[in-house]
Design a protein around this motif. Structure first.
Motif, PDB file in Angstrom:
ATOM      1  N   ASP A 227       0.836  -1.204   0.000  1.00 29.40           N
ATOM      2  CA  ASP A 227       0.000   0.000   0.000  1.00 29.40           C
ATOM      3  C   ASP A 227       0.873   1.257   0.000  1.00 29.40           C
ATOM      4  O   ASP A 227       0.799   2.108   0.889  1.00 29.40           O
ATOM      5  CB  ASP A 227      -0.930  -0.028   1.222  1.00 29.40           C
ATOM      6  CG  ASP A 227      -2.041   1.007   1.133  1.00 29.40           C
ATOM      7  OD1 ASP A 227      -2.113   1.711   0.089  1.00 29.40           O
ATOM      8  OD2 ASP A 227      -2.832   1.116   2.086  1.00 29.40           O
ATOM      9  N   THR A 228       1.684   1.373  -1.048  1.00 28.51           N
ATOM     10  CA  THR A 228       2.682   2.442  -1.120  1.00 28.51           C
ATOM     11  C   THR A 228       2.071   3.847  -1.193  1.00 28.51           C
ATOM     12  O   THR A 228       2.755   4.828  -0.933  1.00 28.51           O
ATOM     13  CB  THR A 228       3.618   2.237  -2.327  1.00 28.51           C
ATOM     14  OG1 THR A 228       2.799   2.087  -3.504  1.00 28.51           O
ATOM     15  CG2 THR A 228       4.456   0.980  -2.173  1.00 28.51           C
ATOM     16  N   GLY A 229       0.782   3.919  -1.516  1.00 29.14           N
ATOM     17  CA  GLY A 229       0.110   5.225  -1.539  1.00 29.14           C
ATOM     18  C   GLY A 229      -0.232   5.729  -0.145  1.00 29.14           C
ATOM     19  O   GLY A 229      -0.580   6.900   0.030  1.00 29.14           O
TER      20      GLY A 229
ATOM     21  N   THR B  12       1.885  -3.743 -10.960  1.00 28.57           N
ATOM     22  CA  THR B  12       0.708  -3.035 -11.433  1.00 28.57           C
ATOM     23  C   THR B  12       0.252  -2.031 -10.388  1.00 28.57           C
ATOM     24  O   THR B  12       0.217  -2.348  -9.204  1.00 28.57           O
ATOM     25  CB  THR B  12      -0.446  -4.044 -11.673  1.00 28.57           C
ATOM     26  OG1 THR B  12       0.028  -5.094 -12.508  1.00 28.57           O
ATOM     27  CG2 THR B  12      -1.657  -3.378 -12.318  1.00 28.57           C
ATOM     28  N   GLN B  13      -0.070  -0.813 -10.839  1.00 30.02           N
ATOM     29  CA  GLN B  13      -0.605   0.166  -9.881  1.00 30.02           C
ATOM     30  C   GLN B  13      -2.118   0.058  -9.820  1.00 30.02           C
ATOM     31  O   GLN B  13      -2.792   0.006 -10.853  1.00 30.02           O
ATOM     32  CB  GLN B  13      -0.211   1.585 -10.306  1.00 30.02           C
ATOM     33  CG  GLN B  13      -0.743   2.618  -9.306  1.00 30.02           C
ATOM     34  CD  GLN B  13      -0.268   4.034  -9.597  1.00 30.02           C
ATOM     35  OE1 GLN B  13       0.475   4.252 -10.547  1.00 30.02           O
ATOM     36  NE2 GLN B  13      -0.697   4.973  -8.773  1.00 30.02           N
TER      37      GLN B  13
ATOM     38  N   ARG C  40       4.131  12.183  -8.205  1.00 32.79           N
ATOM     39  CA  ARG C  40       3.480  13.464  -8.458  1.00 32.79           C
ATOM     40  C   ARG C  40       1.961  13.301  -8.616  1.00 32.79           C
ATOM     41  O   ARG C  40       1.185  14.107  -8.117  1.00 32.79           O
ATOM     42  CB  ARG C  40       4.067  14.098  -9.717  1.00 32.79           C
ATOM     43  CG  ARG C  40       3.388  15.413 -10.048  1.00 32.79           C
ATOM     44  CD  ARG C  40       4.342  16.411 -10.594  1.00 32.79           C
ATOM     45  NE  ARG C  40       4.970  15.882 -11.804  1.00 32.79           N
ATOM     46  CZ  ARG C  40       5.778  16.608 -12.577  1.00 32.79           C
ATOM     47  NH1 ARG C  40       6.053  17.847 -12.252  1.00 32.79           N
ATOM     48  NH2 ARG C  40       6.323  16.086 -13.638  1.00 32.79           N
ATOM     49  N   GLU C  41       1.545  12.239  -9.281  1.00 31.62           N
ATOM     50  CA  GLU C  41       0.120  12.034  -9.531  1.00 31.62           C
ATOM     51  C   GLU C  41      -0.633  11.852  -8.221  1.00 31.62           C
ATOM     52  O   GLU C  41      -1.703  12.419  -8.006  1.00 31.62           O
ATOM     53  CB  GLU C  41      -0.107  10.807 -10.431  1.00 31.62           C
ATOM     54  CG  GLU C  41       0.377  10.977 -11.861  1.00 31.62           C
ATOM     55  CD  GLU C  41       1.881  11.235 -11.970  1.00 31.62           C
ATOM     56  OE1 GLU C  41       2.654  10.565 -11.241  1.00 31.62           O
ATOM     57  OE2 GLU C  41       2.288  12.128 -12.724  1.00 31.62           O
TER      58      GLU C  41
ATOM     59  N   SER D  93      -0.095   0.793  -4.599  1.00 33.66           N
ATOM     60  CA  SER D  93      -1.128   1.834  -4.686  1.00 33.66           C
ATOM     61  C   SER D  93      -0.554   3.207  -5.021  1.00 33.66           C
ATOM     62  O   SER D  93      -1.288   4.192  -5.063  1.00 33.66           O
ATOM     63  CB  SER D  93      -1.930   1.892  -3.389  1.00 33.66           C
ATOM     64  OG  SER D  93      -1.073   2.054  -2.277  1.00 33.66           O
ATOM     65  N   ASP D  94       0.760   3.290  -5.226  1.00 36.86           N
ATOM     66  CA  ASP D  94       1.344   4.511  -5.786  1.00 36.86           C
ATOM     67  C   ASP D  94       2.085   4.096  -7.054  1.00 36.86           C
ATOM     68  O   ASP D  94       2.122   2.904  -7.397  1.00 36.86           O
ATOM     69  CB  ASP D  94       2.274   5.195  -4.774  1.00 36.86           C
ATOM     70  CG  ASP D  94       2.575   6.651  -5.153  1.00 36.86           C
ATOM     71  OD1 ASP D  94       2.146   7.088  -6.240  1.00 36.86           O
ATOM     72  OD2 ASP D  94       3.228   7.339  -4.362  1.00 36.86           O
ATOM     73  N   SER D  95       2.685   5.072  -7.731  1.00 33.92           N
ATOM     74  CA  SER D  95       3.363   4.772  -8.987  1.00 33.92           C
ATOM     75  C   SER D  95       4.404   3.655  -8.813  1.00 33.92           C
ATOM     76  O   SER D  95       5.139   3.626  -7.834  1.00 33.92           O
ATOM     77  CB  SER D  95       4.056   6.037  -9.488  1.00 33.92           C
ATOM     78  OG  SER D  95       5.007   5.708 -10.463  1.00 33.92           O
TER      79      SER D  95
END
Lengths: 270, 270
Positions: A36-38, A263-264, B47-48, A240-242
């Motif tokens: 969950d990198t976002g 995959t994001q 950035r997104e 969950s992030d780029s």
């Protein structure tokens, strides 16, 4: 025999140390990893927020028809109750119980240390699991909130002066309490295993929680006749992030190249 | 005269250093602060993802009928384009342009350093803003990803050995490049002002980006006749994780007690 995948998740990349171990022990298994990198890190967040994020992560893995979900994250493992885990509706394990079992088997003087994120130590989950196995054991927890950022920013060479100094501060209470066994209660910590070992004067048995859950999974799948047939092994990665730069950092945790697609996914779909 | 509030947001608590300055300069203003503590930090994200989170944060503040929104966060300020800011549909400023103006006014040798999060430095936003003001100026950026966790974990005493050592590593390139002015491009950094100053040998003018945007806001509200009438000053705090412990840490950033309510909002409503 069961060729469905094993689902593994973490707040970020730490859980890849568990994937590494799973691959070694169970090369025929297909692994679906979600990081969950976002929203990483989870370790300073409230229990409610951690539980909410964890249930979303489990829901995501379940869409991949997994036969087992592993929370390869000390913070999540400490925040989930047995009731919540049952609610997941899929065979599930965190790292706490396997690590507690290994620590109880290893200790001679019954004094076990636990290091992890702030949320993990605050939860007292390792201590409870240890006392269930050995009511006479004494546990000593200390939060090490800087270890995750140090690892994620690459301050991991065995002779890194800064990480060594931070380890000295964080581990002093463990020496003072004369623990003979220390649980690395966060899946990031194996990357600074040598630094931690040295700060303790190499006199303490270190228990890698992420490695223990991989061993537990091997036993569980064998017992339940859920091992995959030969030849289908591999890993799919979801973040969950780029995914930019993911392979590079992930290689550090996996101890080699990242083989498999990255995959994001959109957090809104969790 | 305009008694609507000023909206201020940050990924977490760093933006409170800007609130502190706003309160000092504009004691009659009502401030609505949002700290996205459920998703902090932003500084290592793509950035997104930063843009997406920022637009949600702005949307939340707009529900409070604010007359101005300030992104008191170097990472957000560097990620938003003028187009995106315009899309917000409310007068808006980040910290980049006010800090760039102050740096250009302060430099003598035209060599300006910029420190910030990984995302901030990668964006090159400060450098672009500086070159618009002074095409001859040269800028030198260096990411300092450990400063935020060090500050948030309280490693901030002026004689803290670990933070001093990290500062030495991060700031060496600034000494080598002979900058005479350094932008603290992240609103967490004023809390380790003395450590940064000492690492540079106290020979460099430090520009506090969060303080500069507060000064800019003062001028803007006066010019546009949007200053509040006397007597209505105060701050409301909103966070996206549990407010437990918020007041304690926030007090550190605000340089005193947190006066004002702290309310948790649900991330799903952003």
């Amino acid at each position: 025999m069961d060729n469905r995948a094993i689902g593994v998740f973490d707040s970020g990349l730490g859980g890849l140390t568990t994937v590494r171990e799973l691959r070694k022990l169970l090369p025929d298994e297909r692994i679906v990893y979600f990081g969950d990198t976002g929203r990483v890190p989870y370790g300073n967040r409230s229990r409610e927020t951690i539980r909410k994020y964890a249930m979303q992560d489990i829901r995501f893995l379940k869409r991949h028809e997994v036969k087992l979900v592993i929370a390869a994250c000390g913070t999540v493992s400490s925040a989930l109750t047995p009731e919540l885990s049952a609610e997941a509706g899929v065979p599930f394990s965190g790292v706490v119980v396997p690590a507690a079992q290994a620590a109880c088997a290893a200790t001679v003087n019954g004094r076990i240390g636990v290091i992890g994120t702030t949320a993990t130590v605050r939860s007292g989950a390792y201590g409870r699991a240890i006392r269930t196995i050995n009511p006479d054991a004494r546990t000593f927890g200390n939060a090490c909130p800087l270890f995750v950022p140090l690892v994620e920013n690459g301050f991991i060479e065995p002779d890194n002066e800064i990480t060594a100094k931070v380890a000295e501060i964080y581990l002093k209470p463990m020496i003072d309490e004369r623990v003979d066994t220390l649980i690395l209660g966060c899946t990031h910590y194996p990357l600074i295993y040598d630094i931690i070992d040295r700060a303790l004067g190499s006199r303490v048995t270190l228990i890698d929680a992420g490695k223990q859950v991989a061993r537990w999974a091997q036993g569980y799948l064998a017992r339940e006749d859920l091992l995959a047939g030969p030849g289908g092994g591999g890993t799919e990665f979801y973040v969950s992030d780029s995914p930019d730069g993911f392979s590079e950092i992930a290689g550090l945790f996996l101890g080699g190249d990242v083989k498999g697609d990255v995959t994001q996914i959109d957090l809104d779909t969790l």
